[in-house]
Design an enzyme around this catalytic site. Structure first.
Site, PDB file in Angstrom:
ATOM      1  N   GLY A  19     -27.600  -6.795  56.351  1.00  0.00           N
ATOM      2  CA  GLY A  19     -26.476  -5.988  56.812  1.00  0.00           C
ATOM      3  C   GLY A  19     -25.175  -6.206  56.063  1.00  0.00           C
ATOM      4  O   GLY A  19     -24.094  -5.993  56.623  1.00  0.00           O
ATOM      5  N   ASN A  21     -24.114  -4.297  53.701  1.00  0.00           N
ATOM      6  CA  ASN A  21     -23.504  -2.955  53.633  1.00  0.00           C
ATOM      7  C   ASN A  21     -22.896  -2.576  54.980  1.00  0.00           C
ATOM      8  O   ASN A  21     -21.812  -1.982  55.028  1.00  0.00           O
ATOM      9  CB  ASN A  21     -24.537  -1.916  53.191  1.00  0.00           C
ATOM     10  CG  ASN A  21     -24.694  -1.891  51.681  1.00  0.00           C
ATOM     11  OD1 ASN A  21     -23.799  -1.470  50.966  1.00  0.00           O
ATOM     12  ND2 ASN A  21     -25.839  -2.362  51.197  1.00  0.00           N
ATOM     13  N   MET A  97     -35.397  -0.167  56.054  1.00  0.00           N
ATOM     14  CA  MET A  97     -36.569  -0.120  55.184  1.00  0.00           C
ATOM     15  C   MET A  97     -37.754   0.567  55.864  1.00  0.00           C
ATOM     16  O   MET A  97     -38.834  -0.007  55.997  1.00  0.00           O
ATOM     17  CB  MET A  97     -36.930  -1.538  54.725  1.00  0.00           C
ATOM     18  CG  MET A  97     -35.781  -2.258  54.047  1.00  0.00           C
ATOM     19  SD  MET A  97     -35.063  -1.377  52.640  1.00  0.00           S
ATOM     20  CE  MET A  97     -36.230  -1.805  51.372  1.00  0.00           C
ATOM     21  N   ILE A  99     -39.805   4.444  56.104  1.00  0.00           N
ATOM     22  CA  ILE A  99     -39.924   5.840  55.685  1.00  0.00           C
ATOM     23  C   ILE A  99     -39.769   6.698  56.934  1.00  0.00           C
ATOM     24  O   ILE A  99     -40.358   6.396  57.973  1.00  0.00           O
ATOM     25  CB  ILE A  99     -41.285   6.080  55.002  1.00  0.00           C
ATOM     26  CG1 ILE A  99     -41.319   5.316  53.679  1.00  0.00           C
ATOM     27  CG2 ILE A  99     -41.541   7.561  54.789  1.00  0.00           C
ATOM     28  CD1 ILE A  99     -42.661   5.318  52.983  1.00  0.00           C
ATOM     29  N   LEU A 100     -38.948   7.726  56.841  1.00  0.00           N
ATOM     30  CA  LEU A 100     -38.648   8.566  58.008  1.00  0.00           C
ATOM     31  C   LEU A 100     -39.419   9.878  57.934  1.00  0.00           C
ATOM     32  O   LEU A 100     -39.600  10.445  56.853  1.00  0.00           O
ATOM     33  CB  LEU A 100     -37.142   8.834  58.064  1.00  0.00           C
ATOM     34  CG  LEU A 100     -36.302   7.571  58.312  1.00  0.00           C
ATOM     35  CD1 LEU A 100     -34.841   7.802  57.929  1.00  0.00           C
ATOM     36  CD2 LEU A 100     -36.412   7.130  59.770  1.00  0.00           C
ATOM     37  N   HIS A 116     -29.273   3.518  47.883  1.00  0.00           N
ATOM     38  CA  HIS A 116     -30.492   3.060  47.220  1.00  0.00           C
ATOM     39  C   HIS A 116     -30.089   2.282  45.967  1.00  0.00           C
ATOM     40  O   HIS A 116     -29.235   2.744  45.210  1.00  0.00           O
ATOM     41  CB  HIS A 116     -31.368   4.266  46.854  1.00  0.00           C
ATOM     42  CG  HIS A 116     -32.668   3.863  46.251  1.00  0.00           C
ATOM     43  ND1 HIS A 116     -33.701   3.320  46.992  1.00  0.00           N
ATOM     44  CD2 HIS A 116     -33.102   3.871  44.964  1.00  0.00           C
ATOM     45  CE1 HIS A 116     -34.715   3.030  46.201  1.00  0.00           C
ATOM     46  NE2 HIS A 116     -34.371   3.357  44.961  1.00  0.00           N
ATOM     47  N   ASP A 152     -36.113   8.917  48.977  1.00  0.00           N
ATOM     48  CA  ASP A 152     -35.083   8.627  47.967  1.00  0.00           C
ATOM     49  C   ASP A 152     -34.840   9.824  47.044  1.00  0.00           C
ATOM     50  O   ASP A 152     -34.417   9.652  45.894  1.00  0.00           O
ATOM     51  CB  ASP A 152     -35.459   7.382  47.139  1.00  0.00           C
ATOM     52  CG  ASP A 152     -35.583   6.138  48.005  1.00  0.00           C
ATOM     53  OD1 ASP A 152     -34.826   6.025  48.995  1.00  0.00           O
ATOM     54  OD2 ASP A 152     -36.430   5.280  47.700  1.00  0.00           O
TER      55      ASP A 152
END
Ligand code: GAR
Length: 227
Positions: A19, A21, A97, A99-100, A116, A152
């Site tokens: 965290g 960021n 991390m 994938i949505l 990214h 991405d």
């Protein structure tokens, strides 16, 4: 376009780890360089440092463990409902991390952004810094982009380039890139919060100008790492 009459933008941050960021968002909101409030932090992993950072800043923090769900679709639906319960203007993926699903992405399209650690479209996915080194690239970097259903692959908002030095390891490069991430990510969010940035028909518009594919490339001054 975001309605500026509403005051501070409500930001929900999704994390899976350290965290740092997220911290740059917390700090930006605190010193008002970012016209927003982090109203919730959601992690798909329990016990990560990012959750501690949120707690320290008295931000509601929630763990939603993806292992408790049978399918990706069920997890994404639950996650989306938790996010919506905070009525966010902007959803920020900060080292999230997972994938949505397209259903998730489309529910938040235009207000879902990611950072990214590569100069997209180069090196989507994992191990970006090692891949840049293995390819003999002269630079690495990071990209903030709107999230679309392609992993991405969403259009870029802003990029920072970092020189790749001769004996750099992936860890060396990651650490220098991360320091730049902490500058470009709140910057992109601030453009959004000011109503200057939008996703329009799959393209990024900043101050009514279409951006090139990777987004704006900004010159970043070197700062010591504080996170
Ligand atoms: C950052 O380097 C971010 O770019 C990367 O994970 C790290 C999270 O660090 N994200 C991805 O790789 C997403 N594909 P942080 O938890 O300290 O912010």
């Amino acid at each position: 376009m975001t309605d500026l009459s509403k005051g501070k933008r409500r930001i929900v941050v999704l994390i899976s780890g350290g965290g740092s960021n997220l911290q740059s968002f917390i700090d930006g909101c605190a010193d008002e360089s970012l016209n927003g409030d982090v109203v919730a932090v959601i992690s798909n992993k329990a016990g990560v440092k990012g959750l501690e950072r949120a707690a320290k800043a008295a931000i509601p923090n929630i763990t939603l463990d993806h292992n408790s769900f049978d399918t990706r679709a069920e997890f994404d639906l639950a996650l989306a409902d938790v996010i919506d319960s905070f009525s966010p203007d902007l959803i920020v993926l900060a080292g999230f991390m997972r994938i949505l699903t397209p259903q998730f992405v489309n529910r938040f399209l235009g207000r879902l952004i990611n950072i990214h650690p590569s100069l997209l479209p180069k090196y989507p996915g994992l191990h970006t810094h090692q891949r840049a080194i293995d390819a003999g690239d002269s630079e690495g970097g990071a990209t903030v982009h709107f999230v679309t259903a392609e992993l991405d692959g969403g259009p870029g908002i802003v990029q920072a380039k970092v020189e790749l030095l001769k004996n750099d390891t992936a860890e060396d490069l990651a650490s220098r890139v991360l320091a730049y991430e902490h500058q470009i990510y709140p910057l992109a969010a601030q453009w959004f919060c000011e109503g200057r940035l939008e996703l329009r028909e799959g393209q990024v518009v900043l101050d009514n100008e279409l951006l090139p594919q990777g987004g704006v490339c900004v010159e970043i001054e070197e700062r010591s790492q504080s996170h």
